[in-house]
Every structure is written in structure tokens, then in C-alpha cells.
Design a protein around this motif. Structure first.
Motif, PDB file in Angstrom:
ATOM      1  N   ALA A 164      -5.021 -33.122  20.799  1.00 41.61           N
ATOM      2  CA  ALA A 164      -3.702 -32.610  20.431  1.00 41.61           C
ATOM      3  C   ALA A 164      -3.618 -32.358  18.927  1.00 41.61           C
ATOM      4  O   ALA A 164      -2.739 -31.623  18.464  1.00 41.61           O
ATOM      5  CB  ALA A 164      -2.608 -33.581  20.866  1.00 41.61           C
ATOM      6  N   LYS A 165      -4.551 -32.983  18.167  1.00 46.28           N
ATOM      7  CA  LYS A 165      -4.598 -32.737  16.728  1.00 46.28           C
ATOM      8  C   LYS A 165      -5.119 -31.323  16.471  1.00 46.28           C
ATOM      9  O   LYS A 165      -5.956 -30.811  17.219  1.00 46.28           O
ATOM     10  CB  LYS A 165      -5.508 -33.758  16.038  1.00 46.28           C
ATOM     11  CG  LYS A 165      -5.006 -35.187  16.123  1.00 46.28           C
ATOM     12  CD  LYS A 165      -5.971 -36.140  15.441  1.00 46.28           C
ATOM     13  CE  LYS A 165      -5.480 -37.582  15.507  1.00 46.28           C
ATOM     14  NZ  LYS A 165      -6.443 -38.528  14.890  1.00 46.28           N
ATOM     15  N   GLU A 166      -4.642 -30.704  15.408  1.00 45.01           N
ATOM     16  CA  GLU A 166      -4.959 -29.295  15.145  1.00 45.01           C
ATOM     17  C   GLU A 166      -6.460 -29.044  15.020  1.00 45.01           C
ATOM     18  O   GLU A 166      -6.995 -28.120  15.624  1.00 45.01           O
ATOM     19  CB  GLU A 166      -4.250 -28.831  13.869  1.00 45.01           C
ATOM     20  CG  GLU A 166      -4.419 -27.338  13.612  1.00 45.01           C
ATOM     21  CD  GLU A 166      -3.638 -26.869  12.398  1.00 45.01           C
ATOM     22  OE1 GLU A 166      -3.830 -25.719  11.982  1.00 45.01           O
ATOM     23  OE2 GLU A 166      -2.837 -27.666  11.856  1.00 45.01           O
ATOM     24  N   SER A 167      -7.165 -29.886  14.250  1.00 46.25           N
ATOM     25  CA  SER A 167      -8.604 -29.671  14.026  1.00 46.25           C
ATOM     26  C   SER A 167      -9.402 -29.803  15.316  1.00 46.25           C
ATOM     27  O   SER A 167     -10.273 -28.974  15.610  1.00 46.25           O
ATOM     28  CB  SER A 167      -9.127 -30.666  12.982  1.00 46.25           C
ATOM     29  OG  SER A 167      -8.860 -31.998  13.392  1.00 46.25           O
ATOM     30  N   ASN A 168      -9.114 -30.836  16.095  1.00 46.12           N
ATOM     31  CA  ASN A 168      -9.814 -31.035  17.361  1.00 46.12           C
ATOM     32  C   ASN A 168      -9.344 -30.043  18.424  1.00 46.12           C
ATOM     33  O   ASN A 168     -10.110 -29.664  19.310  1.00 46.12           O
ATOM     34  CB  ASN A 168      -9.618 -32.459  17.860  1.00 46.12           C
ATOM     35  CG  ASN A 168     -10.331 -33.481  17.001  1.00 46.12           C
ATOM     36  OD1 ASN A 168     -11.327 -33.173  16.359  1.00 46.12           O
ATOM     37  ND2 ASN A 168      -9.824 -34.692  16.969  1.00 46.12           N
ATOM     38  N   GLY A 169      -8.078 -29.642  18.343  1.00 46.62           N
ATOM     39  CA  GLY A 169      -7.542 -28.663  19.290  1.00 46.62           C
ATOM     40  C   GLY A 169      -8.277 -27.344  19.211  1.00 46.62           C
ATOM     41  O   GLY A 169      -8.498 -26.673  20.225  1.00 46.62           O
ATOM     42  N   VAL A 170      -8.684 -26.959  18.009  1.00 49.04           N
ATOM     43  CA  VAL A 170      -9.453 -25.714  17.820  1.00 49.04           C
ATOM     44  C   VAL A 170     -10.796 -25.807  18.537  1.00 49.04           C
ATOM     45  O   VAL A 170     -11.244 -24.850  19.179  1.00 49.04           O
ATOM     46  CB  VAL A 170      -9.665 -25.440  16.315  1.00 49.04           C
ATOM     47  CG1 VAL A 170     -10.642 -24.284  16.110  1.00 49.04           C
ATOM     48  CG2 VAL A 170      -8.341 -25.139  15.637  1.00 49.04           C
ATOM     49  N   VAL A 171     -11.447 -26.974  18.439  1.00 44.49           N
ATOM     50  CA  VAL A 171     -12.735 -27.183  19.108  1.00 44.49           C
ATOM     51  C   VAL A 171     -12.563 -27.111  20.619  1.00 44.49           C
ATOM     52  O   VAL A 171     -13.346 -26.441  21.319  1.00 44.49           O
ATOM     53  CB  VAL A 171     -13.348 -28.547  18.709  1.00 44.49           C
ATOM     54  CG1 VAL A 171     -14.669 -28.783  19.447  1.00 44.49           C
ATOM     55  CG2 VAL A 171     -13.562 -28.612  17.205  1.00 44.49           C
ATOM     56  N   ALA A 172     -11.543 -27.795  21.143  1.00 42.32           N
ATOM     57  CA  ALA A 172     -11.282 -27.786  22.592  1.00 42.32           C
ATOM     58  C   ALA A 172     -10.943 -26.380  23.070  1.00 42.32           C
ATOM     59  O   ALA A 172     -11.398 -25.947  24.138  1.00 42.32           O
ATOM     60  CB  ALA A 172     -10.136 -28.743  22.918  1.00 42.32           C
ATOM     61  N   GLU A 173     -10.159 -25.652  22.269  1.00 45.38           N
ATOM     62  CA  GLU A 173      -9.780 -24.286  22.640  1.00 45.38           C
ATOM     63  C   GLU A 173     -11.008 -23.384  22.703  1.00 45.38           C
ATOM     64  O   GLU A 173     -11.152 -22.573  23.620  1.00 45.38           O
ATOM     65  CB  GLU A 173      -8.779 -23.751  21.606  1.00 45.38           C
ATOM     66  CG  GLU A 173      -8.209 -22.383  21.976  1.00 45.38           C
ATOM     67  CD  GLU A 173      -7.184 -21.901  20.955  1.00 45.38           C
ATOM     68  OE1 GLU A 173      -6.832 -20.712  21.004  1.00 45.38           O
ATOM     69  OE2 GLU A 173      -6.754 -22.712  20.110  1.00 45.38           O
ATOM     70  N   ARG A 174     -11.911 -23.551  21.742  1.00 44.29           N
ATOM     71  CA  ARG A 174     -13.138 -22.750  21.718  1.00 44.29           C
ATOM     72  C   ARG A 174     -14.012 -23.049  22.937  1.00 44.29           C
ATOM     73  O   ARG A 174     -14.577 -22.145  23.555  1.00 44.29           O
ATOM     74  CB  ARG A 174     -13.905 -23.032  20.420  1.00 44.29           C
ATOM     75  CG  ARG A 174     -15.031 -22.054  20.154  1.00 44.29           C
ATOM     76  CD  ARG A 174     -15.550 -22.189  18.729  1.00 44.29           C
ATOM     77  NE  ARG A 174     -16.323 -23.413  18.530  1.00 44.29           N
ATOM     78  CZ  ARG A 174     -15.970 -24.394  17.729  1.00 44.29           C
ATOM     79  NH1 ARG A 174     -14.832 -24.324  17.041  1.00 44.29           N
ATOM     80  NH2 ARG A 174     -16.730 -25.465  17.596  1.00 44.29           N
TER      81      ARG A 174
END
Length: 283
Positions: free
Chosen positions: A56-66
Motif C-alpha cells: 500500500a506504500k507508494e514505493s512498493n505499490g509501484v513494484v506490485a503494479e509493475r
């Protein structure tokens, strides 16, 4: 000669005592390191609630989204839907759609569960997200995938299983279950050994001496935490880890922040152990 033998005997006993002390300190260090690492992994990496809060954190969310978009692009190709240009995922799905899929995969893989033998239930959850979460504001490619899935619900389910690599998710879930059980057993076993060691030492050394030795073990354990997990935390920043097998690269990117938290635990433990060691050595 008698005096020489007595001196030699005292010297040998002193060396034996020093060697035993070093061994006891090392044993405490290994025990503390093992228990801290395994307990930390139980409440973080094996805890679905914690891991969902991490993505849910922005930095990790980008990784999950990718990661989810890469799988979604594979799915689009499998069912013959429009794909993003130049074979790049190009954010086919937004966080609104990737987050529920990622959460479903985390719930399936982590936590306390029985042995996983099927993944169709997870595929059904992913299918439901694609059918309900993609709306008029979504990309043209995403809507194309949704339309294809509506027309081919059953074959689409199989395509989700293969495209999203759910066989690997099943494998990961079962490996996690084994590690969960082993973690608990090892923590109990090491705890019993440490208790037995403390019980033995209490009979031959003072309480202050025992605390001093335990603090020395804590210093060794904390240095191990700082070095090992400090290196692990910086691996994704030094190397390109995306191509690693079983999507380990994505895990390392998300886990790097958690490793840094364990480094902080190591620093706090080192400070507490050092202060305790100094105080007890003065006595």
C-alpha cells in the motif's frame, strides 16, 4: 615441582574457562540472531496483513503494479486481446485494479493455511477483479481484455492460471507453509537450548557475569543483523534483480525496506547490548 604443576594447572583451567566463555558468548549470539530473524520473518514476510500494508506504500505499490501489469499483459496475449504498444505493459491497469489482485495473491500465498493443491479459487478472484474493477476510465487495452474475458469465461480462467503464473503461487504457498512450521519449531528448539544454557551458567557464575555474557552475545547477534540485512537491503539498488527466477527480484525490491527495518532493530539491539555489557563489566 609441585608449585610449577599448580601454576600450570591454574593456567590450563584459566584457558579452558576463557574458551568456554567464548563458546557461551558465541552460542548466545547465534541463539539471539536466530530467534530475532525467524520471529521477524513470522510477523513480516509470512504475515499477509503486514505485506498488504507494505504494497500500500507508494514505493512498493509501484513494484506490485509493475508485476501485476506484466502478468496482465501476458494474459492479454493469451486470450487474443489488444496489448500495449511495443510489448511494454505501459500501465494497462491502475492501482485501483492491481491492488485487489496483489492482495488476493498475498492472501493465497502467505499466513496460516492448509496445503494448497489448487489455484482455481485464486484465478476466480482475479477474474472477478478484471470483470468488476475495469471501468470506462480504464485504458482501451484493459477494456479489450475485459470484453474477451466476458465472452470466454471458462477458457479465460485457465488463461489466468497460466498467464499469472499461479502454479508458482501454489508452490510458493506450500513452501511458505513449510517455512512457517519450521520457523516455529526452530524458535522453540533454540529457545529451549538457550534456557538450558542459562540454567547451567546460573549454577557456576554470578547473575552479573551471566548478564555480561548474554550482552556480549547480543552484540555479536546485532552486528550480524546489521551486516547481513544491510547487504540484502542494498542488493536491488546495486543489481538489476527483475530477471531472477520465481519473481524473486520483485520480492527483493519490496523486501529491501523491510530489511532496513531489521537493520534498525540490529542497531537498537547493539546499543542496548553494549550499554549492558559496559555496565556489567564495571562490576
Amino acid at each position: 615441582k609441585v608449585e610449577e604443576m599448580a601454576v600450570r594447572t591454574r593456567s590450563e583451567l584459566r584457558r579452558i574457562d576463557q574458551a568456554q566463555t567464548v563458546h557461551d558468548k558465541r552460542s548466545f549470539g547465534i541463539a539471539i540472531f536466530t530467534i530475532v530473524v525467524l520471529f521477524f520473518s513470522l510477523v513480516t514476510f509470512m504475515n499477509p496483513i503486514f505485506m498488504k500494508s507494505q504494497i500500500a506504500k507508494e514505493s512498493n505499490g509501484v513494484v506490485a503494479e509493475r508485476y501485476i501489469n506484466q502478468k496482465f499483459d501476458n494474459f492479454a496475449a493469451a486470450i487474443g486481446a489488444d496489448r500495449s504498444s511495443n510489448n511494454s505493459t505501459n500501465n494497462l491497469l491502475t492501482v485501483k485494479q492491481t491492488r485487489p489482485i496483489a492482495n488476493a495473491m498475498i492472501d493465497y500465498t502467505l499466513g496460516v493455511h492448509l496445503f494448497r493443491a489448487e489455484n482455481s479459487s485464486l484465478a476466480s478472484q482475479i477474474r472477478k477483479v478484471i470483470l468488476t474493477k475495469i471501468d470506462d476510465n480504464s485504458s482501451m487495452e484493459a477494456k479489450s481484455v475485459q470484453e474477451k474475458l466476458k465472452k470466454n469465461k471458462e477458457s479465460g480462467l485457465y488463461a489466468i492460471i497460466t498467464s499469472f503464473g499461479l502454479a508458482n503461487a501454489t508452490l510458493a504457498a506450500n513452501v511458505e507453509l513449510v517455512f512457517l512450521i519450521l520457523n516455529i519449531l526452530v524458535i522453540i528448539f533454540v529457545g529451549i537450548l538457550a534456557y538450558q544454557q542459562i540454567k547451567r551458567l546460573k549454577e557456576i557464575v554470578s547473575t552479573g557475569r551471566l548478564i555480561h555474557m548474554f550482552a556480549a552475545g547480543g552484540m555479536r547477534a546485532s552486528l550480524g543483523l546489521i551486516v547481513v540485512f544491510g547487504l540484502l537491503a542494498f542488493i536491488p539498488t546495486i543489481f538489476n534483480v527483475e530477471g531472477l527466477i520465481l519473481n524473486i527480484g520483485y520480492f527483493l525490491e519490496i523486501a529491501s525496506g523491510i530489511f532496513l527495518e531489521l537493520v534498525i532493530v540490529g542497531v537498537v539491539l547493539f546499543v542496548i547490548s553494549t550499554v549492558t555489557w559496559q555496565l556489567t563489566s564495571a562490576k
